[in-house]
Scaffold this motif. Structure first.
Motif: not given
Ligand SMILES: NC(=O)c1ccc[n+]([C@@H]2O[C@H](COP(=O)([O-])OP(=O)(O)OC[C@H]3O[C@@H](n4cnc5c(N)ncnc54)[C@H](O)[C@@H]3O)[C@@H](O)[C@H]2O)c1
Length: 388
Positions: A200-208
């Protein structure tokens, strides 16, 4: 124009049609410096919409394809001086690996959006495809393109704030609080689908956040421990997380990401504590870098090409005079610009950059996918510390 080849690069685009978001950004960013021209596209998963969306992108009817398979098939058979040089991929996460690998095997360079893939196996296959084909691969972690982020990187590298003791990043948004997968179906519903998004948000923004920490500090990550939650009652994927890290030299790292924080838009910040000073950058005021030293007045470095404090990489990353806001498109275009340098050299003389590039590359993408997997692993084992 690209000096090495004395022409513009020819671009193909996958995704971006209809109400889609980031494909349009790719189309604008890639052409901002007159170094590329959008020639071909397979703009949607819907075959008709793919073709119908093409005129608005300036793509001719005969190069408006109804699928990426058709695009690759037809483009490879065009004359060398007509066919695309590179393909930009702005589709949901689960499609990146298949499209990117097929594109490189067909001879094209690739610019792909993040997260690179939804599985570590796919990420490794992509690394292999880059190494086997010798194509240029850039990943649009676009925040690395901001001039004042690059200024922060150069300040740290020059020792200006001393040794890096700790780094904190928080990436907060609120859109998942009210996102309605039925009413908002025009775009992005796949982001709440485990099969298509992977995380979820991990790949979407956590990776940024992870990528930006790596880009600015240059420090590798040794260990990781994470807590991940799904705060929204009717969702399957994570929407909030806290990740602790131990970086090289014992540096502490902390990432908080959330898409469940009411009213936050794209509140992405990075703060670095050094032995001689501290830096703060926030994406919502991207033209400023704050420098603090204990007992001294706070310094605000404004993005300003004429500023004497501007370091070379930051200066080269600006286009317009200070005071005129630069932002998302320009930073995105800076990632493209660096990738174009390598593509043009590759076309001119077979140059390949290897592991270190100014733009995020396939190895950064692999690290990002490993970050997702390690965070998930730690979170599902009581936030245990794991080797990265
Ligand atoms: N770098 C950034 O700041 C940033 C911002 C947003 C999204 N993204 C990434 O960009 C990608 C796309 O996100 P988005 O927000 O634009 O999604 P979106 O839902 O707005 O658009 C996706 C588009 O891809 C098309 N598509 C899906 N499968 C396709 C296929 N097989 N062939 C051709 N087109 C296909 C859809 O029809 C749609 O037009 C994701 O990987 C996302 O994580 C990056």
């Amino acid at each position: 124009m690209n000096p090495e080849i004395k022409r513009k690069l020819r671009m193909g685009l996958v995704g971006g049609g209809g109400a889609a978001f980031i494909g349009k950004v790719h189309a604008i960013a890639a052409t901002l410096d007159n170094r590329a021209r959008l020639c071909a596209g397979a703009l949607s998963s819907n075959r008709q919409r793919a073709k119908d969306s093409a005129p608005a992108f300036g793509i001719r009817e005969d190069r408006a394809y109804s699928s990426f398979h058709d695009l690759l098939e037809y483009e490879t058979h065009l004359d060398e001086e007509d066919r695309i040089d590179f393909l930009s991929i702005a589709t949901p996460n689960h499609t990146h690996a298949e499209i990117a690998i097929a594109a490189m095997q067909a001879g094209f360079h690739v610019v792909c959006d993040k997260p690179m893939t939804t599985t570590l196996n796919d990420a490794q296959a992509l690394v292999k495809a880059v190494e086997d084909t010798g194509r240029i691969f850039a990943l649009t972690h676009n925040y690395t393109g901001y001039p004042m982020i690059r200024q922060a990187r150069e300040l740290i590298a020059s020792g200006e704030i001393g040794d890096v003791l700790a780094v904190r990043s928080s990436y907060l948004q609120g859109w998942l609080t009210t996102f309605d997968t039925n009413a908002d179906a025009a775009r992005g519903v796949w982001k709440t689908d485990p099969e298509k998004a992977g995380s979820g948000s991990l790949g979407d923004i956590g990776t940024h956040a992870f990528n930006l920490i790596r880009f600015v500090t240059g420090l590798t990550v040794n260990k990781i421990a994470a807590t991940v939650e799904t705060l929204h009652s009717s969702r399957l994927l994570d929407d909030y997380g806290v990740v602790q890290m131990r970086l090289e030299n014992g540096t502490l790292g902390l990432i908080t990401y959330s898409q469940m924080t009411h009213g936050r838009l794209n509140d992405f910040s990075l703060e670095i504590d050094g032995t001689r000073g501290a830096l703060l950058w926030n994406q919502e005021s991207p033209n400023q870098l704050i420098v603090r030293r204990q007992g001294q007045s706070t310094e605000i470095m404004e993005r300003h090409p004429g500023g004497q404090y501007m370091l070379e990489l930051a200066r080269q990353s600006t286009r317009i005079p200070g005071g005129h806001p630069e932002g998302f498109y320009e930073a995105f275009a800076n990632v493209y610009r660096a990738a174009f340098d390598d593509m043009a050299r590759n076309i001119a003389n077979g140059f390949h950059p290897g592991i270190n590039t100014l733009y995020p590359n396939v190895y950064d993408g692999l690290e990002g996918v490993r970050f997702i997997e390690r965070v998930q692993e730690s979170a599902s084992s009581n936030s245990q510390w794991l080797e990265f």
